[in-house]
Scaffold this motif. Structure first.
Motif, PDB file in Angstrom:
ATOM      1  N   MET A   1     -11.482   0.067  -6.326  1.00  0.00           N
ATOM      2  CA  MET A   1     -10.207   0.058  -5.629  1.00  0.00           C
ATOM      3  C   MET A   1     -10.078  -1.650  -5.594  1.00  0.00           C
ATOM      4  O   MET A   1     -10.896  -2.455  -5.573  1.00  0.00           O
ATOM      5  CB  MET A   1     -10.193   0.331  -4.372  1.00  0.00           C
TER       6      MET A   1
ATOM      7  N   LYS B   1      -6.679  -2.024   3.636  1.00  0.00           N
ATOM      8  CA  LYS B   1      -5.488  -1.369   4.058  1.00  0.00           C
ATOM      9  C   LYS B   1      -5.857   0.321   4.022  1.00  0.00           C
ATOM     10  O   LYS B   1      -5.837   0.825   5.278  1.00  0.00           O
ATOM     11  CB  LYS B   1      -4.248  -1.306   3.213  1.00  0.00           C
ATOM     12  N   TYR B   2      -6.674   0.768   3.005  1.00  0.00           N
ATOM     13  CA  TYR B   2      -7.138   2.103   3.089  1.00  0.00           C
ATOM     14  C   TYR B   2      -8.351   2.129   4.370  1.00  0.00           C
ATOM     15  O   TYR B   2      -8.150   3.537   4.935  1.00  0.00           O
ATOM     16  CB  TYR B   2      -7.745   2.314   1.659  1.00  0.00           C
TER      17      TYR B   2
ATOM     18  N   TYR C   1      -5.984  -3.268  -1.384  1.00  0.00           N
ATOM     19  CA  TYR C   1      -5.696  -1.802  -0.961  1.00  0.00           C
ATOM     20  C   TYR C   1      -6.918  -1.299  -0.324  1.00  0.00           C
ATOM     21  O   TYR C   1      -6.793  -0.282   0.425  1.00  0.00           O
ATOM     22  CB  TYR C   1      -5.303  -1.188  -2.280  1.00  0.00           C
ATOM     23  N   LEU C   2      -8.002  -1.489  -0.576  1.00  0.00           N
ATOM     24  CA  LEU C   2      -9.428  -1.087   0.245  1.00  0.00           C
ATOM     25  C   LEU C   2      -9.198  -1.332   1.665  1.00  0.00           C
ATOM     26  O   LEU C   2      -9.727  -0.851   2.452  1.00  0.00           O
ATOM     27  CB  LEU C   2     -10.740  -1.416  -0.392  1.00  0.00           C
TER      28      LEU C   2
ATOM     29  N   PRO D   1     -11.035  10.977  -0.209  1.00  0.00           N
ATOM     30  CA  PRO D   1     -10.942   9.897   0.829  1.00  0.00           C
ATOM     31  C   PRO D   1     -12.210   9.761   1.955  1.00  0.00           C
ATOM     32  O   PRO D   1     -12.940   8.721   2.019  1.00  0.00           O
ATOM     33  CB  PRO D   1      -9.645  10.257   1.711  1.00  0.00           C
TER      34      PRO D   1
ATOM     35  N   TYR E   1       0.835  -1.148   0.150  1.00  0.00           N
ATOM     36  CA  TYR E   1       0.192   0.213   0.186  1.00  0.00           C
ATOM     37  C   TYR E   1       0.901   1.449   0.151  1.00  0.00           C
ATOM     38  O   TYR E   1       0.568   2.421  -0.461  1.00  0.00           O
ATOM     39  CB  TYR E   1      -0.981   0.045   1.376  1.00  0.00           C
TER      40      TYR E   1
ATOM     41  N   GLU F   1       0.883   4.314  -2.483  1.00  0.00           N
ATOM     42  CA  GLU F   1       0.495   5.970  -1.910  1.00  0.00           C
ATOM     43  C   GLU F   1       1.557   6.693  -2.276  1.00  0.00           C
ATOM     44  O   GLU F   1       1.415   7.781  -2.667  1.00  0.00           O
ATOM     45  CB  GLU F   1       0.282   5.830  -0.324  1.00  0.00           C
TER      46      GLU F   1
ATOM     47  N   LYS G   1      -6.626   2.555   7.566  1.00  0.00           N
ATOM     48  CA  LYS G   1      -5.967   3.798   7.789  1.00  0.00           C
ATOM     49  C   LYS G   1      -6.724   4.770   8.127  1.00  0.00           C
ATOM     50  O   LYS G   1      -6.556   5.761   8.885  1.00  0.00           O
ATOM     51  CB  LYS G   1      -5.028   4.054   6.563  1.00  0.00           C
ATOM     52  N   LYS G   2      -7.925   5.013   7.340  1.00  0.00           N
ATOM     53  CA  LYS G   2      -8.756   6.078   7.375  1.00  0.00           C
ATOM     54  C   LYS G   2      -9.644   6.003   8.564  1.00  0.00           C
ATOM     55  O   LYS G   2     -10.169   7.033   9.353  1.00  0.00           O
ATOM     56  CB  LYS G   2      -9.585   6.121   6.346  1.00  0.00           C
TER      57      LYS G   2
END
Length: 197
Positions: free
Chosen positions: A123, A130-131, A127-128, A94, A58, A62, A134-135
């Motif tokens: 996505m 992980k994203y 990655y989604l 985001p 990721y 990024e 993170k968010k």
């Protein structure tokens, strides 16, 4: 645009060529397997900005898009120095992704999957995942379980709903798995929760 080389209907090369011929401002980043490395290099003539070799992390993805954003911002700045993008607009993308995913899970909790959520926001599922973590600070799977269990609590308030029926209503075909998950989340079995309430 993050684009794989091997895709149905149009390949990544076809997409890059089409955008190049249209003089499109869209910037393309290729995601490819090692064997397609030379193939990806050929696409540089179509303005492809970078290529990422699978499997990747990721952070690597990024970093590529962060650099690309800086390049785009600098380009915009040179064209109109007096124009500044408001900070809230920069964070809109985001926020929109997370809002769409959460809305999807809350409306489709019974059959919701990571793959379907990823397709919704265009996505890669990995990655989604992980994203999202993170968010939101919460795993995708944990958030989905939370939505399911909160719905189950609502359904349990109606004494006409049997436990096995509620299990199916929130997407568990095996009532034992549902009961185990509910107990772990709430601290009580569905029956104990209903009696306590």
């Amino acid at each position: 645009m993050l684009c794989d080389i091997q895709m149905p209907v149009m390949s990544g090369i076809d997409v890059a060529r089409e955008l190049h011929q249209q003089n499109s401002p869209v910037k393309v980043v290729f995601l490819s397997g090692y064997r397609e490395f030379e193939y990806a290099q050929q696409a540089l003539s179509y303005g492809v900005k970078s290529y990422i070799v699978k499997p990747t992390k990721y952070n690597e993805l990024e970093n590529v898009f962060r650099k690309l954003k800086i390049e785009l911002d600098q380009s915009k700045g040179s064209q109109s120095p007096s124009t500044k993008v408001p900070e809230e607009k920069e964070s809109a993308a985001p926020e929109t992704v997370i809002a769409k995913v959460k809305s999807y899970l809350e409306q489709n909790y019974r059959e919701a999957t990571l793959d379907d959520a990823a397709r919704l926001v265009h996505m890669n599922p990995y990655y989604l995942s992980k994203y999202f973590k993170k968010k939101t600070g919460e795993n995708f799977s944990d958030y989905l379980i939370r939505v399911k269990m909160e719905k189950a609590k609502e359904f349990l308030m109606d004494v006409n709903n049997r436990t096995y029926t509620i299990s199916e209503m929130v997407g568990y075909s095996n009532v034992k798995n549902f009961t185990r998950t509910f107990r772990k989340y709430v601290g009580k079995s569905p029956r104990e929760f209903r009696n306590w309430e």
